[in-house]
Design a protein around this motif. Structure first.
Motif, PDB file in Angstrom:
ATOM      1  N   GLY A  95     -42.115   4.298  81.945  1.00 47.52           N
ATOM      2  CA  GLY A  95     -43.394   4.504  81.278  1.00 47.52           C
ATOM      3  C   GLY A  95     -44.221   5.594  81.913  1.00 47.52           C
ATOM      4  O   GLY A  95     -45.453   5.530  81.903  1.00 47.52           O
ATOM      5  N   GLY A  96     -43.548   6.599  82.488  1.00 45.39           N
ATOM      6  CA  GLY A  96     -44.249   7.720  83.103  1.00 45.39           C
ATOM      7  C   GLY A  96     -44.819   7.431  84.475  1.00 45.39           C
ATOM      8  O   GLY A  96     -45.562   8.254  85.020  1.00 45.39           O
ATOM      9  N   VAL A  97     -44.452   6.290  85.064  1.00 44.24           N
ATOM     10  CA  VAL A  97     -44.982   5.886  86.366  1.00 44.24           C
ATOM     11  C   VAL A  97     -43.819   5.570  87.295  1.00 44.24           C
ATOM     12  O   VAL A  97     -42.868   4.886  86.905  1.00 44.24           O
ATOM     13  CB  VAL A  97     -45.893   4.642  86.227  1.00 44.24           C
ATOM     14  CG1 VAL A  97     -46.358   4.156  87.599  1.00 44.24           C
ATOM     15  CG2 VAL A  97     -47.086   4.958  85.338  1.00 44.24           C
ATOM     16  N   GLU A  98     -43.892   6.057  88.541  1.00 39.21           N
ATOM     17  CA  GLU A  98     -42.885   5.712  89.544  1.00 39.21           C
ATOM     18  C   GLU A  98     -43.115   4.264  89.980  1.00 39.21           C
ATOM     19  O   GLU A  98     -44.173   3.926  90.513  1.00 39.21           O
ATOM     20  CB  GLU A  98     -42.999   6.640  90.753  1.00 39.21           C
ATOM     21  CG  GLU A  98     -42.698   8.097  90.455  1.00 39.21           C
ATOM     22  CD  GLU A  98     -41.215   8.335  90.199  1.00 39.21           C
ATOM     23  OE1 GLU A  98     -40.393   7.489  90.628  1.00 39.21           O
ATOM     24  OE2 GLU A  98     -40.876   9.360  89.577  1.00 39.21           O
ATOM     25  N   ARG A  99     -42.109   3.422  89.777  1.00 37.77           N
ATOM     26  CA  ARG A  99     -42.259   1.995  90.060  1.00 37.77           C
ATOM     27  C   ARG A  99     -41.142   1.523  90.985  1.00 37.77           C
ATOM     28  O   ARG A  99     -40.014   2.007  90.918  1.00 37.77           O
ATOM     29  CB  ARG A  99     -42.222   1.175  88.767  1.00 37.77           C
ATOM     30  CG  ARG A  99     -43.237   1.624  87.716  1.00 37.77           C
ATOM     31  CD  ARG A  99     -43.155   0.759  86.471  1.00 37.77           C
ATOM     32  NE  ARG A  99     -43.858   1.360  85.354  1.00 37.77           N
ATOM     33  CZ  ARG A  99     -45.118   1.109  85.016  1.00 37.77           C
ATOM     34  NH1 ARG A  99     -45.822   0.253  85.744  1.00 37.77           N
ATOM     35  NH2 ARG A  99     -45.682   1.704  83.981  1.00 37.77           N
ATOM     36  N   ASP A 142     -50.953   3.372  88.921  1.00 40.48           N
ATOM     37  CA  ASP A 142     -51.165   4.102  87.680  1.00 40.48           C
ATOM     38  C   ASP A 142     -52.658   4.257  87.443  1.00 40.48           C
ATOM     39  O   ASP A 142     -53.474   4.012  88.344  1.00 40.48           O
ATOM     40  CB  ASP A 142     -50.463   3.408  86.502  1.00 40.48           C
ATOM     41  CG  ASP A 142     -50.940   1.972  86.284  1.00 40.48           C
ATOM     42  OD1 ASP A 142     -52.028   1.623  86.806  1.00 40.48           O
ATOM     43  OD2 ASP A 142     -50.238   1.214  85.599  1.00 40.48           O
ATOM     44  N   ALA A 143     -53.021   4.675  86.231  1.00 46.60           N
ATOM     45  CA  ALA A 143     -54.430   4.959  85.941  1.00 46.60           C
ATOM     46  C   ALA A 143     -55.316   3.727  86.057  1.00 46.60           C
ATOM     47  O   ALA A 143     -56.517   3.838  86.295  1.00 46.60           O
ATOM     48  CB  ALA A 143     -54.538   5.550  84.532  1.00 46.60           C
ATOM     49  N   SER A 144     -54.734   2.536  85.908  1.00 49.20           N
ATOM     50  CA  SER A 144     -55.524   1.310  85.980  1.00 49.20           C
ATOM     51  C   SER A 144     -55.664   0.769  87.390  1.00 49.20           C
ATOM     52  O   SER A 144     -56.411  -0.181  87.618  1.00 49.20           O
ATOM     53  CB  SER A 144     -54.908   0.235  85.075  1.00 49.20           C
ATOM     54  OG  SER A 144     -53.614  -0.105  85.522  1.00 49.20           O
ATOM     55  N   GLY A 145     -54.939   1.365  88.349  1.00 47.27           N
ATOM     56  CA  GLY A 145     -55.050   0.910  89.725  1.00 47.27           C
ATOM     57  C   GLY A 145     -53.699   0.703  90.374  1.00 47.27           C
ATOM     58  O   GLY A 145     -52.674   1.181  89.893  1.00 47.27           O
TER      59      GLY A 145
END
Length: 206
Positions: A95-99, A142-145
């Motif tokens: 989802g576009g985020v390194e996890r 991510d953008a939410s924290g």
């Protein structure tokens, strides 16, 4: 019956706000281990987050930075070691985020069980017999924290299907593959995981 009940609860999940890989091929959680080829499928809900991670072909997943297993050995009797823990770790852009996601399984000595074997998931660490403690860890920003979860205390079943590797001069296995199916529940949330992971290392816990 327990496995059937868990699957019934998530047979038609709502994937709103889901952390998901692109182009999923499964429409429902697996009911059996998906086999010996390296893969990771996580479908269900953990700590309020819907997960629909389907990596059925690691060779065609360039967004995966790392997919590796690790065994942990504990001191035993007369200088021997107990095989007390293994980990399944994923680092990937989802989802576009390194996890980072990790499943860690504990038992007093997994080496005593002939495979395939089922282990009941229990809240106690390093349980004896056909029981296992599962911890599910997640980390990303991510953008939410920031997310940094370590969730344990699941009920359910670990069906361990594969655990192979060549022993070294200590009799410990730094390589090979581990695979199985997990059906886990905690506080009404259900998650199903099928995995086969290549082992990259082991650790001796003093």
């Amino acid at each position: 019956m327990r496995r059937a009940a868990l699957l019934l609860l998530i047979a038609s999940p709502s994937f709103a706000d889901t952390i998901a890989t692109d182009t999923p091929t499964l429409t429902a959680p697996p009911t059996e281990w998906l086999g010996p080829e390296p893969h990771l499928v996580i479908m269900g809900k953990v700590n309020g987050r819907e997960l629909n991670i389907q990596l059925t072909d690691m060779a065609s997943a360039p967004f995966v930075a790392e997919f590796a297993g690790k065994r942990e050995y504990l001191p035993g009797e007369a200088g021997a070691f107990r095989y007390g823990d293994f980990e399944v770790a994923l680092k990937a852009e989802i989802g576009g985020v390194e996890r980072s996601l990790e499943l860690e399984f504990e038992n007093d000595d997994f080496g005593k069980a002939a495979l395939p074997s089922d282990f009941a998931l229990v809240p106690e660490n390093f349980p004896k017999g056909f029981a296992s403690f599962l911890e599910f860890s997640s980390e990303w920003e991510d953008a939410s924290g920031s997310v940094n979860d370590e969730i344990g205390g699941f009920n359910g079943t670990l069906s361990l299907q594969l655990d192979e590797g060549a022993p070294d001069d200590k009799g410990l296995r730094p390589d090979g593959m581990i695979g199985g199916l997990v059906m886990a529940e905690k506080e009404g949330e259900i998650v199903v995981v099928s995995f086969t992971v290549p082992v990259a290392e082991y650790e001796i816990d003093d």
